[in-house]
Enzyme design. Structure first.
Site, mmCIF file in Angstrom:
data_model
loop_
_atom_site.group_PDB
_atom_site.id
_atom_site.type_symbol
_atom_site.label_atom_id
_atom_site.label_comp_id
_atom_site.label_asym_id
_atom_site.label_seq_id
_atom_site.Cartn_x
_atom_site.Cartn_y
_atom_site.Cartn_z
ATOM 1 C CB ALA A 89 5.616 6.182 -2.423
ATOM 2 N N GLY A 97 0.814 -1.224 0.000
ATOM 3 C CA GLY A 97 0.000 0.000 0.000
ATOM 4 C C GLY A 97 0.839 1.261 0.000
ATOM 5 C CB CYS A 98 3.721 2.291 2.046
ATOM 6 S SG CYS A 98 2.831 2.211 3.627
ATOM 7 C CB THR A 99 5.175 0.356 -2.825
ATOM 8 O OG1 THR A 99 6.121 -0.081 -1.835
ATOM 9 C CG2 THR A 99 5.856 0.458 -4.178
#
Length: 153
Positions: A48, A43-45
């Site tokens: 970003a 999710g964070c990738t």
């Protein structure tokens, strides 16, 4: 969540290169301060990379972007490099800045409780006030959502 119209808490944290970055160091119309749980997770990738993929549009609107997590600086550099992120990722290892932004606290995963960063975002105006606030965002569509909302300001 901090309310729109609230003065954004000032901070100074180290970025992926070990350099100090402060909220007041940005000379743009708006600063997107997004909080994310962990570098190099799915999710964070996605989130970003969405900011990265819309980078030109953010720049066209005079908007800076900064991501904050409780990852150590040493974990941020390879993440930023691998995904060619054009903005700063900041290390808030003790969660103090994230807490000031109501974006840190107790979480649960797989039956385990731990303290961590919540996926929240604030857009800060040139006067240092929060002009937009987002709680529990969708990592895939969030960058476009912010850009649409900034255009309506």
């Amino acid at each position: 969540m901090l309310d729109v119209g609230t003065q954004a808490p000032e901070f100074t944290l180290q970025n992926q290169d070990g350099e100090d970055v402060s909220l007041d160091s940005f000379d743009t119309d708006y600063v997107v301060v997004y909080f994310y749980p962990r570098a190099d997770t799915p999710g964070c990738t996605t989130e970003a990379c969405s900011f990265r993929d819309n980078w030109d549009t953010f720049e066209d609107h005079d908007v800076a972007v900064v991501g904050i997590s409780d990852d150590p600086v040493d974990d941020l550099e390879p993440f930023a490099e691998e995904y060619d992120l054009p903005f700063d990722l900041l290390s808030d290892e003790d969660g103090s800045v994230s807490s000031q932004y109501d974006s840190y606290g107790e979480k649960q995963m797989f039956g385990n409780e731990f303290d961590g960063v919540f996926r929240n975002t604030y857009v800060v105006g040139p006067d240092g006030e929060v002009v937009l606030a987002y709680e529990g965002v969708d990592p895939e569509q969030h960058a476009q959502e912010i850009l649409a909302d900034i255009e309506s300001l």
